[in-house]
Design a protein around this motif. Structure first.
Motif, mmCIF file in Angstrom:
data_model
loop_
_atom_site.group_PDB
_atom_site.id
_atom_site.type_symbol
_atom_site.label_atom_id
_atom_site.label_comp_id
_atom_site.label_asym_id
_atom_site.label_seq_id
_atom_site.Cartn_x
_atom_site.Cartn_y
_atom_site.Cartn_z
ATOM 1 N N GLU A 1 8.199 -22.574 -25.544
ATOM 2 C CA GLU A 1 7.647 -23.591 -24.661
ATOM 3 C C GLU A 1 8.657 -24.126 -23.653
ATOM 4 N N ILE B 1 -4.563 -23.433 -28.896
ATOM 5 C CA ILE B 1 -4.918 -23.549 -27.484
ATOM 6 C C ILE B 1 -5.009 -22.178 -26.822
ATOM 7 N N ASN C 1 -5.350 -21.456 -22.724
ATOM 8 C CA ASN C 1 -5.626 -21.833 -21.335
ATOM 9 C C ASN C 1 -4.434 -21.428 -20.484
ATOM 10 N N LEU C 2 -4.551 -21.616 -19.178
ATOM 11 C CA LEU C 2 -3.456 -21.264 -18.273
ATOM 12 C C LEU C 2 -2.999 -22.498 -17.501
ATOM 13 N N LYS C 3 -3.229 -23.689 -18.080
ATOM 14 C CA LYS C 3 -2.938 -24.932 -17.367
ATOM 15 C C LYS C 3 -1.475 -25.323 -17.491
ATOM 16 N N TYR D 1 1.599 -28.033 -18.292
ATOM 17 C CA TYR D 1 1.731 -28.965 -19.405
ATOM 18 C C TYR D 1 1.115 -30.322 -19.033
ATOM 19 N N VAL D 2 0.615 -31.032 -20.038
ATOM 20 C CA VAL D 2 -0.091 -32.293 -19.804
ATOM 21 C C VAL D 2 0.776 -33.461 -20.265
ATOM 22 N N VAL E 1 0.895 -37.280 -21.445
ATOM 23 C CA VAL E 1 0.009 -38.353 -21.917
ATOM 24 C C VAL E 1 0.857 -39.603 -22.181
ATOM 25 N N GLU F 1 4.488 -38.587 -23.326
ATOM 26 C CA GLU F 1 4.805 -37.424 -24.145
ATOM 27 C C GLU F 1 4.215 -36.210 -23.427
ATOM 28 N N THR F 2 4.965 -35.097 -23.435
ATOM 29 C CA THR F 2 4.476 -33.891 -22.766
ATOM 30 C C THR F 2 3.860 -32.948 -23.786
ATOM 31 N N LEU F 3 2.607 -32.558 -23.539
ATOM 32 C CA LEU F 3 1.936 -31.609 -24.420
ATOM 33 C C LEU F 3 2.024 -30.219 -23.798
ATOM 34 N N PRO F 4 2.590 -29.242 -24.530
ATOM 35 C CA PRO F 4 2.678 -27.894 -23.973
ATOM 36 C C PRO F 4 1.292 -27.261 -23.920
ATOM 37 N N MET F 5 1.094 -26.336 -23.011
ATOM 38 C CA MET F 5 -0.181 -25.621 -22.877
ATOM 39 C C MET F 5 0.112 -24.124 -22.853
#
Lengths: 192, 600
Positions: B125, B199, B201-203, B205-206, B208, B245-249
């Motif tokens: 990641e 997960i 997807n190809l997005k 990182y999010v 939150v 916090e960063t959520l990996p995608m």
């Protein structure tokens, strides 16, 4: 030999297109249609904006919240871009010291609670992002959270029960309590 | 151990056996030398692949031809994986803008993925673009698995065929494995995993917002990015706060599915199958464990079916189970007993209805002791190497089990294909030893085992043993290597021994505290992975070629039957004796010393 090389290179390229481009893209398309919530990270949304994930824990050390598993990610705990465990060996004295410090911190937040601390509350998780604690870990903290928030213990117990999942299919894994959802519900209770 | 611990192991074994049987018979159909219903369905597409690649599917290759095609194809794959890592900064599908990886890390990763090892000195990641993950790493998850299975099928043909030169066509075996076995099952498994929360997807990182602001000690770095240390050598930190916090995608599920099914084991994320986005529920964990054993188990029965005596396949499978089951129980018992150095603290490590208890350092709550320990045994018996808990933090005896399972030669299920042909090497040694006892030329599956076959089988058995012992010795004499261990004392030695063992066994799991991303480890472990993988495969292809050329000898009164409990016992003994004699001295310095010190 030159024919073998041509076979090898073209086979590699064809297989890259099939297994490296077509397969993941088709899987993404189908997953987005069948399971959009899960495929995009099981996000918890509030007013249309993501405020967390059901699957990724967050760091809590305020006595009014339930605390999750200790996290060994660097530099901050629950770093979603650097998942890792502590990798401390079982006989490493640094492990014993870290566990003792966590016991002390829990005791300081809840003076008078002298029960032995459930193992999962004072040992770092494998991913550093563990969203859950054991029901024993939640029970250990119920009285503290209720007291700090001036709530009825039964009310807090009710929320703990709501966010507790048993073994999957009654057999697999372990019972667990989702810490972020529980804490969000606690905040929601008092913001009403 | 608790009743539930036994129950979870029992359910796993029952479901596994129910799935292995149809799997073995399905693969026998895929690789049958005559056309059948299955190969007719996909025949059009299959022919198209051959036409595009200029392949003559009718060509029957001798073993040397087969081996050269295999090696050439794998080396081409290595170059491509290397190129993707070095060029990913210029390529698309890189939303986090990861730069190129260093040359030594890139070559290590390339070898690691073509050899089905998936040793990872990087963290997905924070280092790999989506394109590198999908089109370089996951592709090799398919192709290294297909390579292993192809070689196994060629070895089976060596026994099944009589007085011919050819052992099959590498391109056909590779294509059929990928199209008919790996792709459809991976696709199904990927969707099942997504349903559980993996997960896909190809997005980008999010970010939150966090519920409670995180305060932490941030290490201070100098202009060059190195940590600053104070006078006493401790890192200097300053307090910092984070409100997000960063959520990996990323496209994780498609890669995780083949990583398990192909016994590759390379995690999409750094924490591998401990990561909640890679293995979110106990059911996803159960599926991932089944996927690891499905093909290695199935191939035993494929073997029985293709040589025309199903009992031979069952004998191999039962031998694997006879060794696997006690070791799986062993690691579970050791972990459930908890960590002795914590017993004096005010901590509750006892199992109850409310917690799994035991040694929870490095484990996830949803898996607890049973599902973590079983995963550890499965992933190291097979040369998968995915982990759902941190092996470095296992108890001394709990950590001994996975290390020894790899050292047994990755033949207890083992890698897809490679586990099977590795076990065949042991079977040849076993019939030879039995032959020595009665002074008769040994036979296996109707083929005489002579000097040439024994040489090849011995090479296959001894090369990994020698590599592990020699390279561990080199590492412990090299200060740059010993400086990379994370834990003091005997456990530090275990980290080094485990790393060399894992690379040589093409397993890929680690005692992860070791800082393996330095040129010394990247190069040495790269050499171990490459040599172990291809010398074994080539030795076994040579054995297959020699066997295929022999005529069938009918069983006589002097033939040792190889489907009986007697043979299972003999084969298991050979595997255990070789593994124990070679590695007990090294294990005594690592996990055994640590265990004795911890109970003292």
């Amino acid at each position: 030999m030159s024919r073998l090389i041509r076979n090898a290179v073209s086979m590699l390229l064809v297989m890259t297109v099939i297994t490296g481009i077509a397969y993941p893209l088709v899987a993404t398309g189908v997953a987005q249609v069948l399971f959009p919530h899960q495929a995009n990270g099981s996000l918890i949304e509030q007013n249309g904006k993501p405020i967390g994930s059901e699957l990724i824990g967050q760091s809590f050390d305020d006595p009014k919240y339930f605390w999750g598993r200790p996290s060994a990610t660097a530099p901050q705990p629950y770093n979603g871009t650097a998942s890792n465990g502590s990798n401390l060996g079982p006989s490493n004295t640094a492990l014993r010291d870290a566990v003792q410090q966590r016991i002390d911190a829990l005791r300081k937040a809840d003076p008078g609670n002298t029960a032995p601390v459930p193992a999962d509350l004072v040992t770092a998780s494998g991913s550093g992002l563990d969203p859950d604690i054991s029901p024993a870990g939640a029970q250990y903290q119920v009285a503290r959270v209720a007291r700090v928030r001036h709530l009825d213990t039964a009310q807090v117990q009710g929320l703990v029960a709501k966010y507790t999942q048993g073994r999957q299919l009654g057999l697999l894994g372990e019972p667990r309590v989702n810490v972020l959802q529980l804490n969000l519900a606690l905040d929601g209770l008092q913001n009403k | 151990m608790t009743a539930n611990d036994f129950l979870q192991i029992g359910i796993f074994l029952v479901v596994l056996l129910l799935l292995i049987k149809p799997m073995g018979s399905y693969m026998a159909h895929v690789f049958a030398d005559e056309p059948n219903r299955l190969t007719r369905i996909g025949a059009g597409f299959e022919r198209l692949v051959y036409r595009v690649c200029g392949i003559d599917a009718q060509e029957d290759m001798g073993w040397k031809h087969y081996a050269i095609a295999m090696l050439l194809f794998n080396v081409c794959g290595m170059v491509l994986v290397y190129a993707f890592q070095r060029l990913q900064g210029y390529l698309p599908l890189n939303p986090q803008h990861f730069p190129a990886l260093s040359p030594d890390l890139s070559i290590n990763t390339a070898i690691s993925f073509i050899t089905n090892t998936n040793w990872q000195a990087y963290s997905g990641e924070s280092a790999m673009s989506y394109l590198t993950q999908m089109a370089a790493l996951a592709v090799q998850n398919f192709l290294s698995a297909a390579t292993g299975i192809a070689v196994a099928i060629a070895v089976i043909r060596g026994f099944a065929r009589k007085t011919v030169k050819g052992i099959g066509n590498f391109w056909v075996d590779l294509t059929r494995t990928t199209l008919y076995v790996l792709l459809p099952i991976s696709f199904l498994l990927a969707l099942l995993l997504v349903s559980q929360g993996v997960i896909q997807n190809l997005k980008p990182y999010v970010d939150v917002p966090v519920v409670q602001t995180t305060t932490y000690a941030n290490p201070v770095t100098d202009a060059a990015g190195n940590p600053v240390k104070d006078a006493s050598g401790n890192p200097v930190t300053k307090p910092a706060q984070l409100t997000t916090e960063t959520l990996p995608m990323g496209p994780a599920a498609s890669q995780v599915a083949i990583k398990m099914l192909g016994t590759n084991g390379g995690g999409f994320f750094g924490a591998n199958s401990a990561h909640p986005y890679e293995n979110p529920t106990p059911f996803s964990n159960f599926l991932e464990m089944l996927a690891i054993f499905l093909i290695p188990g199935g191939l035993c029965l494929t073997f029985g079916q293709m040589v025309g005596d199903k009992r031979q396949g069952w004998a191999i499978l039962v031998t694997m189970l006879v060794i696997f089951i006690p070791l799986a129980i062993g690691v579970t018992a050791a972990e459930q007993a908890g960590n002795p150095i914590l017993h004096t603290l005010s901590i509750d490590q006892h199992a109850s209805g409310l917690q799994s208890g035991g040694n929870m350092e490095g484990k996830e709550t949803r898996f607890g002791i049973a599902a973590s320990s079983l995963f550890t045994a499965v992933t190291t018996a097979a040369s998968c190497g995915a982990v759902n808990n941190m092996h470095d933090s296992l108890t001394p005896l709990g950590g001994l089990v996975p290390m020894w399972l790899i050292q047994l030669g990755e033949v207890i299920f083992g890698g897809v294909g490679s586990g099977f042909y590795g076990m065949i090497a042991f079977a040849v040694v076993a019939v030879f030893i039995a032959g020595l006892m009665v002074g008769r030329t040994p036979e296996y599956i109707g083929k005489k085992v002579e000097a040439y076959e024994m040489k090849m089988a011995s090479l296959a058995v001894l090369i990994p043993c020698a590599l592990v012992v020699i390279c561990t010795a080199i590492a412990v004499m090299t200060p740059t290597a010993t400086a990379t261990v994370a834990n003091p004392g005997a456990h530090g030695f275990s980290e080094i021994l485990y790393a060399v063992t894992s690379a040589t066994g093409n397993n890929g799991s680690a005692f992860g505290g070791l800082s393996a991303n330095i040129p010394f480890w990247n190069v040495m472990l790269g050499v171990c992975m490459f040599w172990a993988r291809y010398t074994l495969a080539i030795a076994m292809l040579a054995l297959a070629g020699s066997l295929a050329a022999k005529k069938h000898v009918p069983a006589s009164a002097g033939t040792l039957p190889t489907h009986t409990p007697l043979f299972v016992t003999l084969l298991a003994s050979v595997v255990i004796v070789v593994g124990a004699l070679t590695f007990l001295p090294a294990l005594a310095l690592g996990p055994i010393a640590e265990y004795l010190m911890s109970v003292h």
